[in-house]
Structure formats: C-alpha cells, structure tokens
Design an enzyme around this catalytic site. Sequence first.
Site, PDB file in Angstrom:
ATOM      1  N   ARG A  45     -12.369  -4.160  -6.870  1.00 55.45           N
ATOM      2  CA  ARG A  45     -12.269  -5.039  -5.706  1.00 55.45           C
ATOM      3  C   ARG A  45     -13.673  -5.339  -5.172  1.00 55.45           C
ATOM      4  O   ARG A  45     -14.487  -4.431  -4.954  1.00 55.45           O
ATOM      5  CB  ARG A  45     -11.442  -4.396  -4.585  1.00 55.45           C
ATOM      6  CG  ARG A  45      -9.997  -4.192  -4.938  1.00 55.45           C
ATOM      7  CD  ARG A  45      -9.150  -3.868  -3.711  1.00 55.45           C
ATOM      8  NE  ARG A  45      -9.694  -2.799  -2.903  1.00 55.45           N
ATOM      9  CZ  ARG A  45      -9.105  -2.306  -1.808  1.00 55.45           C
ATOM     10  NH1 ARG A  45      -7.964  -2.828  -1.397  1.00 55.45           N
ATOM     11  NH2 ARG A  45      -9.636  -1.310  -1.135  1.00 55.45           N
ATOM     12  N   ASP A  73       1.653  -5.043   8.135  1.00 54.83           N
ATOM     13  CA  ASP A  73       0.469  -4.208   7.969  1.00 54.83           C
ATOM     14  C   ASP A  73      -0.738  -5.137   7.959  1.00 54.83           C
ATOM     15  O   ASP A  73      -0.863  -5.997   7.078  1.00 54.83           O
ATOM     16  CB  ASP A  73       0.583  -3.428   6.653  1.00 54.83           C
ATOM     17  CG  ASP A  73      -0.591  -2.491   6.415  1.00 54.83           C
ATOM     18  OD1 ASP A  73      -1.706  -2.768   6.921  1.00 54.83           O
ATOM     19  OD2 ASP A  73      -0.420  -1.497   5.686  1.00 54.83           O
ATOM     20  N   TYR A 111     -11.230   0.766  10.580  1.00 55.98           N
ATOM     21  CA  TYR A 111     -12.455   1.214   9.908  1.00 55.98           C
ATOM     22  C   TYR A 111     -12.900   0.298   8.776  1.00 55.98           C
ATOM     23  O   TYR A 111     -13.902   0.562   8.128  1.00 55.98           O
ATOM     24  CB  TYR A 111     -12.297   2.642   9.383  1.00 55.98           C
ATOM     25  CG  TYR A 111     -11.039   2.927   8.589  1.00 55.98           C
ATOM     26  CD1 TYR A 111     -10.895   2.492   7.283  1.00 55.98           C
ATOM     27  CD2 TYR A 111      -9.993   3.628   9.169  1.00 55.98           C
ATOM     28  CE1 TYR A 111      -9.742   2.746   6.567  1.00 55.98           C
ATOM     29  CE2 TYR A 111      -8.830   3.892   8.458  1.00 55.98           C
ATOM     30  CZ  TYR A 111      -8.711   3.451   7.155  1.00 55.98           C
ATOM     31  OH  TYR A 111      -7.568   3.699   6.448  1.00 55.98           O
ATOM     32  N   LYS A 112     -12.182  -0.804   8.553  1.00 51.88           N
ATOM     33  CA  LYS A 112     -12.593  -1.756   7.531  1.00 51.88           C
ATOM     34  C   LYS A 112     -13.476  -2.828   8.179  1.00 51.88           C
ATOM     35  O   LYS A 112     -14.631  -2.574   8.502  1.00 51.88           O
ATOM     36  CB  LYS A 112     -11.369  -2.355   6.850  1.00 51.88           C
ATOM     37  CG  LYS A 112     -10.471  -1.324   6.157  1.00 51.88           C
ATOM     38  CD  LYS A 112      -9.294  -1.981   5.474  1.00 51.88           C
ATOM     39  CE  LYS A 112      -8.273  -0.956   4.970  1.00 51.88           C
ATOM     40  NZ  LYS A 112      -8.800  -0.055   3.941  1.00 51.88           N
ATOM     41  N   PHE A 126       0.850  -1.195   0.000  1.00 53.97           N
ATOM     42  CA  PHE A 126       0.000   0.000   0.000  1.00 53.97           C
ATOM     43  C   PHE A 126       0.889   1.249   0.000  1.00 53.97           C
ATOM     44  O   PHE A 126       1.929   1.275   0.672  1.00 53.97           O
ATOM     45  CB  PHE A 126      -0.912  -0.004   1.227  1.00 53.97           C
ATOM     46  CG  PHE A 126      -1.997   1.036   1.155  1.00 53.97           C
ATOM     47  CD1 PHE A 126      -3.096   0.851   0.340  1.00 53.97           C
ATOM     48  CD2 PHE A 126      -1.902   2.210   1.877  1.00 53.97           C
ATOM     49  CE1 PHE A 126      -4.092   1.816   0.255  1.00 53.97           C
ATOM     50  CE2 PHE A 126      -2.886   3.179   1.803  1.00 53.97           C
ATOM     51  CZ  PHE A 126      -3.987   2.979   0.983  1.00 53.97           C
TER      52      PHE A 126
END
Length: 408
Positions: free
Chosen positions: A380, A206, A231-232, A129
């Site tokens: 995605r 990560d 927050y996912k 990322f």
Amino acid sequence: MSDLLGRATALDAADPLASYRDRFLTAPASDLLSYLDGNSLGRPLEATAALMEDFIRRQWGGRLIRGWTDGWLDWPTTLGDRLGSIALGAAAGQTVIGDSTTVLIYKLARAAVDARPGRDRVVLDTDNFPTDRYVLEGIAAERGLELVWISTDPVSGVHPDQVSSVVDERTALVLFSHVAYRSGWLADIAEINRIAHAAGALTMWDLCHSAGSVPISLDEWGVDLAVGCTYKYLNGGPGAPAFAYLRRELQDSLRQPIQGWMGHRASFEMGHGHEPAPGIRALLSGTPAILAMVPLHANLDMLAEAGIEEVRTKSLLLTDYVLDLADQWLAPFGVEVVSPREQARRGGHVTLRRAGFEALLEPLWDSGVIPDYRRPDGLRIGPAPLSTSFTEVHQGLAVLRDLLEKQR
C-alpha cells in the site's frame, strides 16, 4: 531530468499545501527518504511535541488532579465536536472521542442490534478490516444473530446493488468501511444508506481510512453510526483514542452495553444503578485518555486551517501520480494496480500487487523507504497530503523500481 521527476518538481512548486510539510517532525535524512505509510500512522507535528511538553509540565505537573475540573472531563465531547465540524460533516453533540476503534465498534453495533428487536440479521462484507468482522462475529454469537456476508472483490469494494440484494425486513444493521483498507475503494455511503434505511435497517460506517483524508458528510448522508481512528491522517499518534458518531435522533433509543462511570448522568455521585448521561456522553465508559488526546488539538488546528477539500484535492493528485509511476516503472516487472483508477471511487491510498513483495520490505526500509504491506501480496502506498511531497513519492517508488530490477 526525467519527465516524471520534472512533473513531481512542478507539482511541488504549485502545491498550495507545501508549507505544511515544515510543521512535521522529520527523521534524519540518512534514516528516512520516503514515508509512504500515512494511511497507517501519521507523522507527528512539531506543535504536538510542544503541546505534550506543556501539558506534562504545566497542566499535569502543575495542576495535578485539579486538571479534571479545568476542562479535561469535557475533552471527549469538545474535541469530538471539533472533529465533527472540521472533518466529519457532523453537527455538535454527535461525536465523542474515547476508547479504541474495536471497543467503539462493539459498543455501537451492540446498541444498534438491540435497538432493532425482531430483526436477526447483520450485513457485512468479506474484505472489511478484520476487527470489524471479528467484533460482529462475537456480537452475533452473543445475541443469536445471523451474519449475511457480501463477497467483495479486493480490487474494489461494496456496491449499492450488492446491498440491495441482501437487506430485508430481518436486517438490523449493515456495517461497511467508507474507504476499503486493502484497495482504497470509496463506497457510496449516501446510496447504501438509502437502501438500508428503506428496509428499516440501521447503518454503521468505519471511517478509519477516510477521516482527515476524504471529505465526509455524516449528517447530510443520513449515517446512523460511525467509528474511526485518529492515528492515521489525523496524526494522533500510536494508539490514539478513536471516535464515535451517533446521530442525534438515535441517542435516546440506543444504549451501549459497557456501562461505566463516565457515561453516567452524574459521574461523581457514585450512586447505585446506572443512569445514562443525556446525549452523546452516554457512549463514554471509563476515565478518558486525556494525555493521548493532546496531539489531536494540534492536528485539528492544522486541518481546520488547511481545509479538508484542499487536502482531498492534493490527495487525488498524489495518488494519480502514484498510478502513473506504477504504470511506467513497475508494470514491466509484473506489478498490478489493485485500486480504483476513477477518482470518485478512490480514497487516499493505492495498493500494488505482486507475488514476492514481502521480501522487498526489509531492503525498502534499509533504503529509508516506508510503505505498508498487506498479505498476501499487497504493497500500500499511502501519501499523506499535508506531510508528503510529490518528489518524496518519486524517490520512494524509484527505490522500489530499482529493487525490482535487481530482483529480476
């Protein structure tokens, strides 16, 4: 009823986690048909709305500044311990909530390279990322380090043999993602850690795309440092604070560089000179984002009740179903699956690739279907096991199929 729709209906009927969908706030039916972006932003819980109102009215409004002595100051570590126990396989005293993912990566990576004097290389991969790569580029410039890049296929991710070929006595740190953000590749953390440790390097992971979706065993795998967002799959809300893990054996030797008052051994002494707090609390810097931590209470309650192993089981069923829909409906339009088909190497999302996908985003959203898009041509599909049904996946990909037909 088509075989694919019948399968979705049967899977929903047999789903032991189906009732959890009723715990989430839902958008009007006219606005949302299929939410397939749980790997970017999780949906809010009804309980979160109630907790937020209670906190604002009773704790913040009622207690005001007295709330700090009611326990707010301990939330970064008490919530961290709960998260570690429920989702990370981490014993108490090693996980803390606070800051953003980017800031925590900087804190831990800087501390790690400084704890390995005489070693001047950091290993990372080309498809990690962006924030991970950017932070390490900045640290390398600050500390005069060399970045050693592993070229990874976006369809997969980092393999142990790639790591073995580049780590050596000059390697201070390796940093990779547990689940690759683009492809969903699930890395072999335990084996990569073993290889890096044999060379004397520290390991950092990560967990943004795995925490709350994939079972994690940080202590068992010998992870040194880890960072992830909430927050996912953890449904913490937009911009919710991230978490950091620091293995207990390293807490006395690693010193993070942003020395703020909350990481001091006695924050309210207001004395001269920084003296780090003992243990994991030394990773804190400024005042904790208490209001932003409220949603985590609700989601951790739910995740503890549902169980991360059960979440993983449904996640694999959901992504298997996405693969079947893609093969039967979308492949004829030139859509390619660029995620692992092997369950053991697949995280919680599936990426589809086709030139021109970006042009379909607006009509998908207009139809109430919300996937995620990653340039240059990746769509995605990220079903969240506790809030997504199989029928919802069927509905969303049916709209995508119809749009591809019209485009052709």
